[in-house]
Design an enzyme around this catalytic site. Structure first.
Site, PDB file in Angstrom:
ATOM      1  N   THR A   1      -2.318 -59.052  18.611  1.00 28.56           N
ATOM      2  CA  THR A   1      -0.975 -59.294  18.666  1.00 28.56           C
ATOM      3  C   THR A   1      -0.805 -59.194  20.217  1.00 28.56           C
ATOM      4  OG1 THR A   1      -0.778 -57.804  16.623  1.00 28.56           O
ATOM      5  CG2 THR A   1       1.161 -58.385  18.086  1.00 28.56           C
TER       6      THR A   1
ATOM      7  N   ASP B   1       1.078 -51.256  11.102  1.00 26.74           N
ATOM      8  CA  ASP B   1       2.307 -51.229  12.246  1.00 26.74           C
ATOM      9  C   ASP B   1       2.361 -49.877  13.148  1.00 26.74           C
ATOM     10  OD1 ASP B   1       4.792 -53.269  12.599  1.00 26.74           O
ATOM     11  OD2 ASP B   1       5.806 -51.351  12.706  1.00 26.74           O
TER      12      ASP B   1
ATOM     13  N   LYS C   1       6.709 -55.670   3.922  1.00 29.40           N
ATOM     14  CA  LYS C   1       6.633 -54.788   4.895  1.00 29.40           C
ATOM     15  C   LYS C   1       6.719 -53.411   4.139  1.00 29.40           C
ATOM     16  CE  LYS C   1       6.240 -54.222   9.276  1.00 29.40           C
ATOM     17  NZ  LYS C   1       5.616 -55.030  10.334  1.00 29.40           N
TER      18      LYS C   1
HETATM   19  P1  NDP Z   1       1.756 -48.132  17.882  1.00 26.49           P
HETATM   20  O1  NDP Z   1       2.028 -47.157  16.987  1.00 26.49           O
HETATM   21  O2  NDP Z   1       0.473 -48.333  18.182  1.00 26.49           O
HETATM   22  O3  NDP Z   1       2.860 -48.209  19.128  1.00 26.49           O
HETATM   23  C1  NDP Z   1       3.973 -47.862  19.225  1.00 26.49           C
HETATM   24  C2  NDP Z   1       4.389 -47.773  20.705  1.00 26.49           C
HETATM   25  O4  NDP Z   1       5.824 -47.769  20.901  1.00 26.49           O
HETATM   26  C3  NDP Z   1       4.070 -46.135  21.258  1.00 26.49           C
HETATM   27  O5  NDP Z   1       3.912 -46.218  22.651  1.00 26.49           O
HETATM   28  C4  NDP Z   1       5.396 -45.426  20.920  1.00 26.49           C
HETATM   29  O6  NDP Z   1       5.501 -44.151  21.611  1.00 26.49           O
HETATM   30  C5  NDP Z   1       6.554 -46.620  21.081  1.00 26.49           C
HETATM   31  N1  NDP Z   1       7.424 -46.278  20.051  1.00 26.49           N
HETATM   32  C6  NDP Z   1       7.542 -46.274  18.806  1.00 26.49           C
HETATM   33  N2  NDP Z   1       8.676 -45.866  18.520  1.00 26.49           N
HETATM   34  C7  NDP Z   1       9.666 -45.619  19.399  1.00 26.49           C
HETATM   35  C8  NDP Z   1      10.955 -45.253  19.642  1.00 26.49           C
HETATM   36  N3  NDP Z   1      11.811 -45.100  18.461  1.00 26.49           N
HETATM   37  N4  NDP Z   1      11.419 -45.115  20.757  1.00 26.49           N
HETATM   38  C9  NDP Z   1      10.549 -45.353  21.972  1.00 26.49           C
HETATM   39  N5  NDP Z   1       9.280 -45.701  22.045  1.00 26.49           N
HETATM   40  C10 NDP Z   1       8.820 -46.080  20.429  1.00 26.49           C
HETATM   41  O7  NDP Z   1       2.438 -49.383  17.334  1.00 26.49           O
HETATM   42  P2  NDP Z   1       2.268 -51.036  17.719  1.00 26.49           P
HETATM   43  O8  NDP Z   1       1.926 -51.354  19.054  1.00 26.49           O
HETATM   44  O9  NDP Z   1       1.366 -51.642  16.514  1.00 26.49           O
HETATM   45  O10 NDP Z   1       3.682 -51.701  17.532  1.00 26.49           O
HETATM   46  C11 NDP Z   1       4.497 -51.767  18.529  1.00 26.49           C
HETATM   47  C12 NDP Z   1       5.780 -52.795  18.008  1.00 26.49           C
HETATM   48  O11 NDP Z   1       4.973 -54.051  17.767  1.00 26.49           O
HETATM   49  C13 NDP Z   1       6.432 -52.683  16.824  1.00 26.49           C
HETATM   50  O12 NDP Z   1       7.875 -53.212  16.863  1.00 26.49           O
HETATM   51  C14 NDP Z   1       5.690 -53.324  15.622  1.00 26.49           C
HETATM   52  O13 NDP Z   1       6.535 -53.735  14.541  1.00 26.49           O
HETATM   53  C15 NDP Z   1       5.219 -54.499  16.370  1.00 26.49           C
HETATM   54  N6  NDP Z   1       4.201 -55.379  16.084  1.00 26.49           N
HETATM   55  C16 NDP Z   1       3.085 -54.784  15.863  1.00 26.49           C
HETATM   56  C17 NDP Z   1       1.861 -55.478  15.218  1.00 26.49           C
HETATM   57  C18 NDP Z   1       0.510 -55.040  15.207  1.00 26.49           C
HETATM   58  O14 NDP Z   1      -0.095 -55.556  14.850  1.00 26.49           O
HETATM   59  N7  NDP Z   1       0.102 -53.691  15.406  1.00 26.49           N
HETATM   60  C19 NDP Z   1       2.216 -57.157  15.097  1.00 26.49           C
HETATM   61  C20 NDP Z   1       3.363 -57.487  15.364  1.00 26.49           C
HETATM   62  C21 NDP Z   1       4.470 -56.640  15.578  1.00 26.49           C
HETATM   63  P3  NDP Z   1       5.211 -42.901  21.209  1.00 26.49           P
HETATM   64  O15 NDP Z   1       3.851 -42.615  20.871  1.00 26.49           O
HETATM   65  O16 NDP Z   1       5.961 -41.846  21.857  1.00 26.49           O
HETATM   66  O17 NDP Z   1       6.135 -42.673  19.525  1.00 26.49           O
HETATM   67  O1  2IT Z   2       4.831 -56.995  12.341  1.00 21.34           O
HETATM   68  C1  2IT Z   2       3.871 -57.525  12.093  1.00 21.34           C
HETATM   69  O2  2IT Z   2       3.452 -58.836  12.298  1.00 21.34           O
HETATM   70  C2  2IT Z   2       2.592 -56.513  11.700  1.00 21.34           C
HETATM   71  N1  2IT Z   2       2.821 -55.446  11.853  1.00 21.34           N
HETATM   72  C3  2IT Z   2       1.375 -56.973  11.433  1.00 21.34           C
HETATM   73  C4  2IT Z   2       1.346 -57.476   9.903  1.00 21.34           C
HETATM   74  C5  2IT Z   2       0.014 -58.026   9.382  1.00 21.34           C
HETATM   75  O3  2IT Z   2      -0.037 -57.940   8.217  1.00 21.34           O
HETATM   76  O4  2IT Z   2      -1.238 -57.926  10.079  1.00 21.34           O
END
Ligand code: NDP
Ligand code: 2IT
Length: 444
Positions: free
Chosen positions: A209, A166, A126
């Site tokens: 995801t 992420d 990561k």
């Molecule tokens: P994005 O940046 O696309 O979206 C994140 C969302 O979460 C936004 O709505 C953001 O709001 C909110 N958010 C982020 N930080 C905070 C915080 N500290 N407090 C409150 N709200 C928060 O990210 P993703 O959708 O890609 O990721 C979301 C989650 O999923 C994370 O935990 C990530 O690790 C996990 N994940 C992502 C994957 C992927 O493929 N993208 C795969 C597996 C897991 P705001 O815009 O106001 O910051």
């Molecule tokens: O938390 C996660 O699994 C991710 N942000 C996606 C990682 C990846 O390599 O696609």
């Protein structure tokens, strides 16, 4: 003291000020007790758990960049290469002001077991930075990404370490990062996943995801004799995972009535309008206060509160530790049947325990959100064979992987007499493959 307790104590004392890392390690090691206790002396002699909780290596570097006014800024960049027993390091890059080494380590640690659960040959890593993308121009984002990659490119490669998105890293950032890697290294290779479709990206990676979360949720409910169709769901977040979780939930006949960002949350009893959400978040990069302009009957609330709505299924899709004990109590008293984590570690340890004690079906993120990284691994496969598969083919593979994960975590829990405890099932099933590979490869 048991071997597990010793290692937990050592992790806490050797890694001070990293509470999220302690939390992730405790959750995993506690649930491995029945496995470790079967053969404690062997594992202790092999220092197996010490090797599991210590990253193979970690990089921390300076990222200087210039804003549109000519001001120079300095951020900190990280890449933690946690475990390569079963494949090249694989895991996302997070850009958020809260990022520090402990957060990247917790995410890298979780990634090791998640990647193992996918059944694909990917190790865990990561990275990220404390850079805040909010309010930055495209040029500033590019300046940051180019500087970040100028250092990161020394440590990554298609067969060594393959980052992806992420929080704060989507298609725009991956494009800038890829361009800079190619320019410096002179290599056109699958060094990043989540790429645009015109330069080696995979169809369905954007959706993967969120879609994967719903495939697992549907299957897990089915195992428990419950149908997803017709159920009311709450989703937190409004980013990549939240948007496509909502879209797939609707396609499967459920109704999502909430979303949120870091300022507030929306309740739309008629069901969240995914097209509106996409326009607000993916096109305008605006705040959720705008949602009311598209859906006058919806409510916008400042602050926390998304878990106060009465739902059958809760899907936290924003960030770590966003679902607290109080929220869990509220969900239980509202008759919630299941909590499936789209985000990484969104539920605190106390909240998880409370939900499990109250018979709420609980799917941990390392299983439930594994569809993103699994599809990243499918992108790597397509890059290696220099071909691209259709949306239907990738989506069908994703669905199969998520259904397999569901049955594997269920079976692992049953094998250790903890039927229905999917936290234990996921940690045990993820651990077994990694440990087998580590033992086979000797002391490295
Ligand atoms: P994005 O940046 O696309 O979206 C994140 C969302 O979460 C936004 O709505 C953001 O709001 C909110 N958010 C982020 N930080 C905070 C915080 N500290 N407090 C409150 N709200 C928060 O990210 P993703 O959708 O890609 O990721 C979301 C989650 O999923 C994370 O935990 C990530 O690790 C996990 N994940 C992502 C994957 C992927 O493929 N993208 C795969 C597996 C897991 P705001 O815009 O106001 O910051
Ligand atoms: O938390 C996660 O699994 C991710 N942000 C996606 C990682 C990846 O390599 O696609």
């Amino acid at each position: 003291m048991s071997y597990i307790d010793e290692v937990i104590e050592e992790v806490v004392s050797k890694n001070p000020s990293e509470p999220e890392f302690h939390q992730a390690v405790k959750e995993v090691l506690e649930s491995l007790r029945p496995v470790i206790e079967e053969n404690e002396e062997l594992y202790r002699r092999e220092a197996l758990l010490e090797r599991i909780v210590n990253p193979e290596r970690q990089f921390k570097f300076r990222v200087p960049w210039v804003d549109d006014k000519g001001q120079v800024h300095v951020n900190t960049g990280y890449r933690v290469q946690f475990n390569s027993a079963i494949g090249p390091y694989k895991g996302g890059l997070r850009l958020h002001p809260s990022v520090n080494l402990g957060i990247i380590k917790f995410l890298g640690f979780e990634q090791v077991f998640k990647n193992s659960l996918t059944g694909l040959p990917i190790g865990g890593g990561k990275g990220g930075s404390d850079f805040d993308p909010k309010g930055k121009s495209d040029r500033e984002i590019m300046a940051f990404c180019q500087s970040f990659m100028t250092e990161l490119c020394k440590y990554i490669g298609a067969d060594t370490d393959v980052p992806a998105g992420d929080i704060g890293v989507g298609a725009r950032e991956i494009g800038y990062l890829f361009g800079q890697y190619k320019r410096i290294k002179g290599l056109y290779e699958g060094v990043l996943t989540g790429k645009g479709l015109s330069y080696g990206g995979s169809l369905a990676r954007t959706e993967a995801t969120g879609y994967g979360l719903l495939y697992l949720t549907e299957e897990l409910l089915k195992i428990n004799g419950i149908e997803l169709a017709g159920k009311i769901c709450s989703v937190s977040g409004s980013g990549n995972v939240a948007i496509y979780a909502t879209q797939k939930a609707h396609q499967l006949g459920a109704k999502v009535v909430t979303c949120s960002d870091s300022n507030g949350w929306v309740y739309d009893p008629e069901g969240i309008d995914v097209d509106a959400l996409k326009e607000i978040k993916e096109v305008k990069r605006a705040r959720l206060t705008e949602y009311k302009n598209y859906r006058p009957n919806s409510e916008y609330h400042e602050g926390r509160g998304v878990w106060s709505i009465k739902v059958d299924v809760a899907l936290p899709c924003a960030t770590q530790n966003e679902l607290h004990l109080e929220d869990a109590k509220q969900l239980v008293s509202n008759g919630c049947l299941a909590v499936c984590e789209g985000a990484n570690m969104p539920t605190t340890l106390e909240a998880t325990e409370y939900l499990q004690k109250n018979k709420v079906i609980f799917a941990p993120g390392k299983a439930a959100n594994a569809g993103g990284v699994a599809t990243s691994a499918l992108e790597m496969s397509q890059n290696s064979e220099r071909l691209s598969w259709s949306f239907e083919e990738v989506d069908a593979r994703l669905k199969r992987i998520m259904v397999d994960i569901t049955h594997n975590i269920d079976a692992a829990a049953k094998r250790y007499d903890c039927e229905g405890n999917y936290v234990m099932g996921a940690n045990i099933a993820g651990f077994e493959k990694v440990v087998d590979a580590m033992m086979a490869q000797g002391i490295v």
